[in-house]
Design an enzyme around this catalytic site. Sequence first.
Site, PDB file in Angstrom:
ATOM      1  CG  ASN A 144      -1.205   8.603  10.245  1.00 34.83           C
ATOM      2  OD1 ASN A 144      -0.467   9.384  10.835  1.00 34.83           O
ATOM      3  ND2 ASN A 144      -1.455   7.367  10.673  1.00 34.83           N
ATOM      4  CD1 TRP A 145       1.735  13.194   5.851  1.00 35.69           C
ATOM      5  CD2 TRP A 145       2.769  15.016   6.655  1.00 35.69           C
ATOM      6  NE1 TRP A 145       1.635  14.185   4.898  1.00 35.69           N
ATOM      7  CE2 TRP A 145       2.261  15.317   5.368  1.00 35.69           C
ATOM      8  CE3 TRP A 145       3.447  16.005   7.347  1.00 35.69           C
ATOM      9  CZ2 TRP A 145       2.420  16.566   4.773  1.00 35.69           C
ATOM     10  CZ3 TRP A 145       3.612  17.258   6.764  1.00 35.69           C
ATOM     11  CH2 TRP A 145       3.105  17.528   5.483  1.00 35.69           C
ATOM     12  CE  LYS A 146       1.192   5.221   9.438  1.00 39.51           C
ATOM     13  NZ  LYS A 146       1.287   3.790   9.244  1.00 39.51           N
ATOM     14  N   GLY A 175      -1.384   6.454   4.894  1.00 38.83           N
ATOM     15  CA  GLY A 175      -0.103   6.596   5.585  1.00 38.83           C
ATOM     16  C   GLY A 175       1.014   6.850   4.590  1.00 38.83           C
ATOM     17  N   GLY A 176       1.718   5.782   4.231  1.00 43.11           N
ATOM     18  CA  GLY A 176       2.912   5.872   3.380  1.00 43.11           C
ATOM     19  C   GLY A 176       2.759   6.767   2.158  1.00 43.11           C
ATOM     20  CB  SER A 222      -1.636  -0.914   1.325  1.00 36.71           C
ATOM     21  OG  SER A 222      -0.703  -1.485   2.217  1.00 36.71           O
ATOM     22  CD  GLU A 237      -5.439   2.823   9.335  1.00 33.97           C
ATOM     23  OE1 GLU A 237      -5.094   3.427   8.323  1.00 33.97           O
ATOM     24  OE2 GLU A 237      -4.784   2.816  10.378  1.00 33.97           O
ATOM     25  CG  HIS A 257      -2.578   4.245  13.805  1.00 43.30           C
ATOM     26  ND1 HIS A 257      -1.628   3.252  13.702  1.00 43.30           N
ATOM     27  CD2 HIS A 257      -2.877   4.631  12.549  1.00 43.30           C
ATOM     28  CE1 HIS A 257      -1.359   3.064  12.413  1.00 43.30           C
ATOM     29  NE2 HIS A 257      -2.108   3.874  11.692  1.00 43.30           N
TER      30      HIS A 257
HETATM   31  P1  PGA Z   1      -0.448   2.930   5.040  1.00 46.25           P
HETATM   32  O1  PGA Z   1      -0.794   3.382   6.539  1.00 46.25           O
HETATM   33  O2  PGA Z   1      -1.285   3.764   4.116  1.00 46.25           O
HETATM   34  O3  PGA Z   1       1.021   3.242   4.918  1.00 46.25           O
HETATM   35  O4  PGA Z   1      -0.740   1.496   4.933  1.00 46.25           O
HETATM   36  C1  PGA Z   1      -2.106   3.666   6.928  1.00 46.25           C
HETATM   37  C2  PGA Z   1      -2.092   3.971   8.391  1.00 46.25           C
HETATM   38  O5  PGA Z   1      -1.342   3.333   9.133  1.00 46.25           O
HETATM   39  O6  PGA Z   1      -2.837   4.856   8.859  1.00 46.25           O
END
Ligand code: PGA
Length: 223
Positions: A9-11, A207-208, A186, A145, A96
Amino acid sequence: MQKTLIVANWKSNKTISEGLNWIAEFSQNFKEVTEKEVVLCPSFTLLYPIKQAVKDRNLQIKFGAQDISNFPEGPFTGEVNARQIKEIADYVIIGHSERRKNFKETDEVLFEKVKIAKEASLVPIFCVQNENTLLPPEDLVIAYEPPSSISTSGSSAKEEDPKEVLRIARLLKSKKPNSLILYGGSVDASNVSTFTKLEGISGVLVGGKSLSPKDFLNIYENA
Ligand code: PGA
């Protein structure tokens, strides 16, 4: 056999050229294994060019959108509809916690999105924040999540206890036996296998750590 889904998920990050650079770097060392599947979810503007780059390199990567309109095709300025997404992607992230919080998306709207996605043969990746999050009636992919474990919740982001992930996965499976359960929050190369090895967990939503091709590749390899 159900593949382990490794979803990026590159957001709201990356331009087209940055996304293409990611693909170029990732493809250098990506060795596809049959039991795992990568699903890339970039912003709408990146989906088409990135998909072309993936096709040119013959990489086995699937695509997902990060959102979908709850309206059909028509006079809905600014919206991207299910049919448009289906042209490029197979999956769509819905609900999300960032969308629930920042865009005030309600359960009602999210359920409409799931319905419209399913009708277009898209697979919804429906995010749930805790055991009380309402689930839509359809079978889908569910990503557990907890917002407090999402890396961008700040330095206080706490790694979720795998025992709690297992408990929630079991609960979700009992409510929706035909749905797949992912974990997100995370996830990185060092902890991914503690989640993917749990009974009932079919993958991760990252995500990150998906923003760097190297980090994401390490997650894929360790999953
Ligand atoms: P994160 O984000 O891996 O940066 O915690 C996950 C997400 O929000 O889908």
